[in-house]
Design a protein around this motif. Structure first.
Motif, mmCIF file in Angstrom:
data_model
loop_
_atom_site.group_PDB
_atom_site.id
_atom_site.type_symbol
_atom_site.label_atom_id
_atom_site.label_comp_id
_atom_site.label_asym_id
_atom_site.label_seq_id
_atom_site.Cartn_x
_atom_site.Cartn_y
_atom_site.Cartn_z
ATOM 1 N N VAL A 189 -48.774 10.675 17.700
ATOM 2 C CA VAL A 189 -48.480 11.755 17.070
ATOM 3 C C VAL A 189 -49.852 12.314 16.454
ATOM 4 C CG1 VAL A 189 -47.658 12.637 14.773
ATOM 5 C CG2 VAL A 189 -46.674 10.834 16.191
ATOM 6 N N HIS A 190 -49.961 13.693 16.763
ATOM 7 C CA HIS A 190 -51.465 14.193 16.192
ATOM 8 C C HIS A 190 -51.622 14.183 14.867
ATOM 9 C CE1 HIS A 190 -54.180 17.460 15.686
ATOM 10 N NE2 HIS A 190 -54.663 17.565 16.981
ATOM 11 N N PRO A 191 -52.836 13.867 14.418
ATOM 12 C CA PRO A 191 -53.019 13.850 12.935
ATOM 13 C C PRO A 191 -53.001 14.863 12.091
ATOM 14 C CG PRO A 191 -55.266 13.795 14.156
ATOM 15 C CD PRO A 191 -54.203 13.458 15.226
ATOM 16 N N ALA A 192 -52.902 16.274 12.765
ATOM 17 C CA ALA A 192 -52.381 17.238 11.983
ATOM 18 C C ALA A 192 -51.011 17.398 11.600
ATOM 19 C CB ALA A 192 -52.868 18.522 12.637
ATOM 20 N N ALA A 193 -50.163 16.680 12.412
ATOM 21 C CA ALA A 193 -48.620 16.801 12.013
ATOM 22 C C ALA A 193 -48.236 15.527 11.205
ATOM 23 C CB ALA A 193 -47.896 16.528 13.313
ATOM 24 N N GLU A 194 -47.294 15.844 10.490
ATOM 25 C CA GLU A 194 -46.619 15.113 9.592
ATOM 26 C C GLU A 194 -45.720 14.087 10.091
ATOM 27 O OE1 GLU A 194 -44.055 14.815 5.342
ATOM 28 O OE2 GLU A 194 -44.455 16.747 6.275
ATOM 29 N N LEU A 195 -45.671 12.827 10.193
ATOM 30 C CA LEU A 195 -44.821 11.841 10.666
ATOM 31 C C LEU A 195 -43.923 11.453 9.719
ATOM 32 C CD1 LEU A 195 -43.742 10.057 13.019
ATOM 33 C CD2 LEU A 195 -45.588 8.488 12.473
ATOM 34 N N VAL B 226 -49.645 22.002 17.653
ATOM 35 C CA VAL B 226 -50.967 21.977 16.864
ATOM 36 C C VAL B 226 -51.884 22.823 17.450
ATOM 37 C CG1 VAL B 226 -52.553 20.597 15.973
ATOM 38 C CG2 VAL B 226 -50.152 19.808 15.942
ATOM 39 N N ASP B 227 -52.094 22.826 19.034
ATOM 40 C CA ASP B 227 -53.157 23.240 19.492
ATOM 41 C C ASP B 227 -52.881 24.990 19.272
ATOM 42 O OD1 ASP B 227 -54.283 21.286 20.598
ATOM 43 O OD2 ASP B 227 -53.586 21.654 22.549
ATOM 44 N N ALA B 228 -51.580 25.389 18.964
ATOM 45 C CA ALA B 228 -51.136 26.919 18.926
ATOM 46 C C ALA B 228 -51.208 27.364 17.432
ATOM 47 C CB ALA B 228 -49.782 27.225 19.560
ATOM 48 N N GLY B 229 -51.590 26.372 16.648
ATOM 49 C CA GLY B 229 -51.879 26.627 14.931
ATOM 50 C C GLY B 229 -50.422 26.610 14.425
ATOM 51 N N GLU B 230 -49.500 25.691 14.853
ATOM 52 C CA GLU B 230 -48.014 25.707 14.166
ATOM 53 C C GLU B 230 -48.284 24.495 13.310
ATOM 54 O OE1 GLU B 230 -45.518 27.525 14.487
ATOM 55 O OE2 GLU B 230 -45.916 28.767 16.377
ATOM 56 N N LYS B 231 -47.366 24.682 12.292
ATOM 57 C CA LYS B 231 -47.228 23.526 11.298
ATOM 58 C C LYS B 231 -45.882 22.534 11.994
ATOM 59 C CE LYS B 231 -48.654 25.577 6.941
ATOM 60 N NZ LYS B 231 -48.186 26.045 5.738
ATOM 61 N N VAL B 232 -46.290 21.475 11.783
ATOM 62 C CA VAL B 232 -45.275 20.483 12.420
ATOM 63 C C VAL B 232 -44.942 19.303 11.738
ATOM 64 C CG1 VAL B 232 -44.911 19.028 14.737
ATOM 65 C CG2 VAL B 232 -46.402 20.934 14.791
ATOM 66 N N VAL B 233 -43.715 18.925 11.762
ATOM 67 C CA VAL B 233 -43.188 17.790 11.151
ATOM 68 C C VAL B 233 -42.540 17.109 12.263
ATOM 69 C CG1 VAL B 233 -41.702 16.704 9.631
ATOM 70 C CG2 VAL B 233 -42.846 18.759 8.721
ATOM 71 N N VAL B 234 -42.772 15.623 12.345
ATOM 72 C CA VAL B 234 -42.264 14.900 13.465
ATOM 73 C C VAL B 234 -41.169 13.864 12.766
ATOM 74 C CG1 VAL B 234 -42.471 13.034 14.850
ATOM 75 C CG2 VAL B 234 -44.171 14.980 14.882
ATOM 76 N N LEU B 235 -39.937 13.731 13.390
ATOM 77 C CA LEU B 235 -39.200 12.699 12.960
ATOM 78 C C LEU B 235 -38.780 11.947 13.784
ATOM 79 C CD1 LEU B 235 -37.045 11.575 10.919
ATOM 80 C CD2 LEU B 235 -35.416 13.347 11.553
ATOM 81 N N ASP B 236 -39.283 10.525 13.757
ATOM 82 C CA ASP B 236 -39.220 9.401 14.965
ATOM 83 C C ASP B 236 -38.749 8.098 14.191
ATOM 84 O OD1 ASP B 236 -39.742 7.834 17.244
ATOM 85 O OD2 ASP B 236 -40.518 9.563 18.253
ATOM 86 N N ASN B 237 -37.607 7.585 14.979
ATOM 87 C CA ASN B 237 -37.613 6.066 14.281
ATOM 88 C C ASN B 237 -38.417 5.010 14.921
ATOM 89 O OD1 ASN B 237 -36.589 5.499 16.966
ATOM 90 N ND2 ASN B 237 -34.265 5.538 16.217
ATOM 91 N N LEU B 238 -39.316 5.314 15.936
ATOM 92 C CA LEU B 238 -40.276 4.684 16.493
ATOM 93 C C LEU B 238 -39.719 3.463 17.331
ATOM 94 C CD1 LEU B 238 -43.074 4.427 13.786
ATOM 95 C CD2 LEU B 238 -43.003 6.082 15.404
#
Length: 329
Positions: free
Chosen positions: A41-47, A21-33
């Protein structure tokens, strides 16, 4: 170009998300928690809450979000636990990773960065250990990761995937800005355990093995700061995007510290003494393992910023105090 980060709500994965996110990338996170946290998870990323073994889900995510690169962190990582529960580790780290790779191939993913481990080496014949040393894992954890490395290499040959395998040494510390850190309950990481003892969250620290063939009889490890580690992942991603070849690289500094040296460092940095109990070795623990760290610098231009045990311990202590304040609020 969107990056999928599996296990992105966990310790190392959450730092990877911060860096992307700091580098300006779009991020999707896949996690079963199961071991991660929504707040990490950074709020700019989709969880997306789900499991990497769900091939249909992974394929849908990749196609819907236009994902070209996967950074795969989701795994079980405790060596003694793997000795007690080998089948659980082969399921989590090998079977589920196989499903992820199959989905990646089916959906047309171009790049994979795989989190592996120095445990694939077992007890090396020589330290520092280089990437061309013969793997000889001494725990199901190490074997499960080595099997996944082999699967990835074979899939790359058959299907044109490009990859970088990063073999982690002992990860420690926290985000320098205090945004994330090691938060897993009952974690076994030595520096975290010591920091919890400083704050009175543990009665003390147990040392497992005092008769290793090392200077003070305790195990020797190469400790790498977590933000430096994820910087290596970003360097690996740039390498792959430029068309670079497949690589397997150690992630460490090339210098080791014994268990007793780490304990004394935490006491010195914190100014707090705490009880230390000496006990027998644990199954699967090598005497000493230190990274041969030249290849990663030469191949992808990695330049660490936090190669200092005092700094790493200070960050870990600061994070534990942030966690304590959050719990008290």
């Amino acid at each position: 170009m969107t990056v999928l980060v599996t296990g992105g709500a966990g310790y190392i994965g959450s730092h990877m998300v911060l860096a992307l996110v700091d580098a300006g990338e779009k991020v999707v996170v896949l996690d079963n928690l199961s071991n991660g946290f929504r707040w990490a998870v950074h709020p700019a990323a989709e969880l997306i809450v789900g499991d990497v073994s769900d091939q249909d889900l992974v394929e849908r995510i990749v196609k819907a979000r236009g994902i070209e690169s996967i950074a795969h962190f989701a795994a079980k990582i405790v060596v003694p636990e793997s000795v007690a529960d080998p089948l659980g580790y082969y399921l989590a780290n090998t079977v589920k990773t196989r499903a992820l790779f199959a989905a990646a191939v089916a959906a047309g993913v171009k790049h994979v960065i795989f989190s592996s481990t120095a445990a694939v080496y077992g007890t090396p014949e020589h330290n520092p250990v280089r990437e061309d040393a013969r793997p000889h894992p001494e725990s199901p954890y190490g074997t499960s990761k080595l099997m996944s490395e082999l699967m990835l290499a074979d899939a790359a040959k058959a299907h044109g995937l490009a990859y970088v395998v990063l073999r982690y040494f002992n990860v420690a510390g926290a985000d320098p800005d205090g945004r994330s850190g090691q938060s897993t309950p009952n974690a076994t990481h030595l520096i975290k355990v010591c920091c919890e003892a400083v704050l009175g969250l543990r009665p003390g620290v147990s040392v497992f093995g005092t008769d290793f063939p090392t200077a003070d009889g305790t195990g020797v490890r190469d400790y790498i700061q977590v933000s430096d580690l994820v910087a290596a992942h970003l360097d690996a991603l740039r390498h792959l995007r430029k068309g670079g070849g497949n690589l397997t690289l150690n992630c460490g500094y090339g210098r080791g510290y014994s268990v007793l040296e780490v304990i004394e460092m935490v006491k010195r940095v914190s100014g707090v003494d705490f009880p230390v109990t000496l006990g027998p070795r644990r199954p699967g623990d090598p005497a000493a393992i230190v990274a041969g760290a030249d290849r990663i610098r030469g191949e992808i231009g990695w330049r660490p910023k936090f190669d200092d045990l005092t700094t790493i311990v200070g960050q870990a202590l600061a994070w534990e105090r942030i966690q304590a304040a959050r719990r008290a609020a």
